[in-house]
Design an enzyme around this catalytic site. Sequence first.
Site, PDB file in Angstrom:
ATOM      1  NE  ARG A  73       5.458  14.249  -2.510  1.00  6.17           N
ATOM      2  CZ  ARG A  73       4.909  14.813  -1.441  1.00  6.17           C
ATOM      3  NH1 ARG A  73       4.083  14.106  -0.691  1.00  6.17           N
ATOM      4  NH2 ARG A  73       5.178  16.064  -1.121  1.00  6.17           N
ATOM      5  CB  ILE A  74       2.997   6.171  -4.282  1.00  3.59           C
ATOM      6  CG1 ILE A  74       4.220   6.542  -3.442  1.00  3.59           C
ATOM      7  CG2 ILE A  74       3.147   4.753  -4.852  1.00  3.59           C
ATOM      8  CD1 ILE A  74       4.366   5.730  -2.170  1.00  3.59           C
TER       9      ILE A  74
ATOM     10  CG  ASP B 173      -6.480  10.862  -1.823  1.00  6.66           C
ATOM     11  OD1 ASP B 173      -6.868  11.621  -0.908  1.00  6.66           O
ATOM     12  OD2 ASP B 173      -5.334  10.386  -1.878  1.00  6.66           O
TER      13      ASP B 173
ATOM     14  CB  THR C   6      -4.381   4.694   2.060  1.00  9.68           C
ATOM     15  OG1 THR C   6      -4.418   3.426   2.739  1.00  9.68           O
ATOM     16  CG2 THR C   6      -5.239   4.615   0.812  1.00  9.68           C
TER      17      THR C   6
ATOM     18  NE  ARG D  37       3.528   2.608   6.812  1.00 10.43           N
ATOM     19  CZ  ARG D  37       4.524   2.977   6.017  1.00 10.43           C
ATOM     20  NH1 ARG D  37       4.774   2.260   4.926  1.00 10.43           N
ATOM     21  NH2 ARG D  37       5.266   4.029   6.288  1.00 10.43           N
TER      22      ARG D  37
ATOM     23  CG  ASP E 149       6.932  -4.568  -0.557  1.00 12.46           C
ATOM     24  OD1 ASP E 149       7.805  -5.469  -0.573  1.00 12.46           O
ATOM     25  OD2 ASP E 149       7.185  -3.387  -0.260  1.00 12.46           O
TER      26      ASP E 149
ATOM     27  CD  GLU F 233       6.079  -5.348   7.044  1.00  7.54           C
ATOM     28  OE1 GLU F 233       7.065  -4.597   7.222  1.00  7.54           O
ATOM     29  OE2 GLU F 233       5.258  -5.139   6.149  1.00  7.54           O
TER      30      GLU F 233
ATOM     31  CG  HIS G 193       8.253  -3.171   4.093  1.00  2.00           C
ATOM     32  ND1 HIS G 193       7.584  -2.896   5.267  1.00  2.00           N
ATOM     33  CD2 HIS G 193       8.235  -2.012   3.377  1.00  2.00           C
ATOM     34  CE1 HIS G 193       7.181  -1.630   5.260  1.00  2.00           C
ATOM     35  NE2 HIS G 193       7.570  -1.082   4.127  1.00  2.00           N
ATOM     36  CG  LEU G 194      11.856  -6.199  -1.246  1.00  2.00           C
ATOM     37  CD1 LEU G 194      12.125  -7.085  -2.461  1.00  2.00           C
ATOM     38  CD2 LEU G 194      13.110  -6.050  -0.404  1.00  2.00           C
ATOM     39  N   GLY G 195       9.474  -1.913  -0.937  1.00  2.00           N
ATOM     40  CA  GLY G 195       8.993  -0.724  -1.626  1.00  2.00           C
ATOM     41  C   GLY G 195      10.008   0.398  -1.743  1.00  2.00           C
ATOM     42  CB  ALA G 196      11.585   2.590   0.586  1.00  2.00           C
TER      43      ALA G 196
END
Length: 329
Positions: free
Chosen positions: A152-153, A172, A204, A233, A257, A262, A283-286
């Site tokens: 999706r991303i 992929d 991934t 990740r 990110d 962490e 870690h601001l991805g979401a």
Amino acid sequence: MEINNVLITDAVDQACINLLKENGINVDCKYNLPQEKLLEEISDYDGLIVRSDTKVTSKVLAAGTNLKVVGRAGAGVDNIDVKEATKRNIVVLNTPGGNAISACELTCTLITALARNVVQGAASLKAGRWDRKLYSGHEIYGKVLGIVGLGRIGREVAIRMQAWGMKTVGYDPIVSAEEAAKFNVKFLELDEIWPIADYITLHTPLLPETANMINSNVLAKCKKGVKVINVARGGIIDEEALLRALEDGKCGGAGLDVFEQEPPTNPVTLKLIQNAKVVATPHLGASTSEAQIRVAVEVAEQFIALTNRNQKYSSVAGVINPSALHSNK
């Protein structure tokens, strides 16, 4: 599946709690529980909802004698022992699409920020300097973007960066060349991507097969000045190898990110973050209001679907271990 009592141990949007309660499921929110306290209380619950902070270990699963389902309000299940859960017929699910747009947009932001030295130039100006020549960048139009992971991303990133004029290639293991072509990505093997990519972006999960995927050997095969982006990740990139490549000029920049640890305390990681060619975020991805609501609602909807209490909710698309789901039917 009978789910009457759910424990939420990491902060989620109120929409998750409201939706569960509206469908007859009792919810207790106990955030930041110490592991020993979680072990004491988990047996009272049929379901557990977490984000990243709670580690659902084999001990937690063993103590959850009534546990039927563990849901993560987010993508990936790195903090859940899926193998142990499956052995105990406990369903594990996540919300793989909930943060796709937010993670995609941060990826695109990091690509453009690296191209034009936005962060470094802004910091220089705030410090009272006028380093106009020092921070001259380059266009991304016509550059090759290598996308590793076409879920999706990765697909959303491809669509957006094509609008900027980038050439998109990707890989992929579970996506065919024909499928990739539908969103204008030329499918290539990894060893074909490394030498031609001006930018490499990773999308991934962290698996044994993807751990340290970007390493010294890979970076040696890349173009001089290649830029690397990771909003997926920590651990997919060998941080020590990346730092060396940045220092010797092989790598022209990195947008990071996520990190192996962490919050990071490792000296190598801290030095990497401080490197002038790196744009690093915590870690601001979401971390958007839209994504937080979306993942909260999606995890609740799947819990309700498992109970079959409301025909409006029937999708359990985020189930990671279908064998456990079938065992509970």
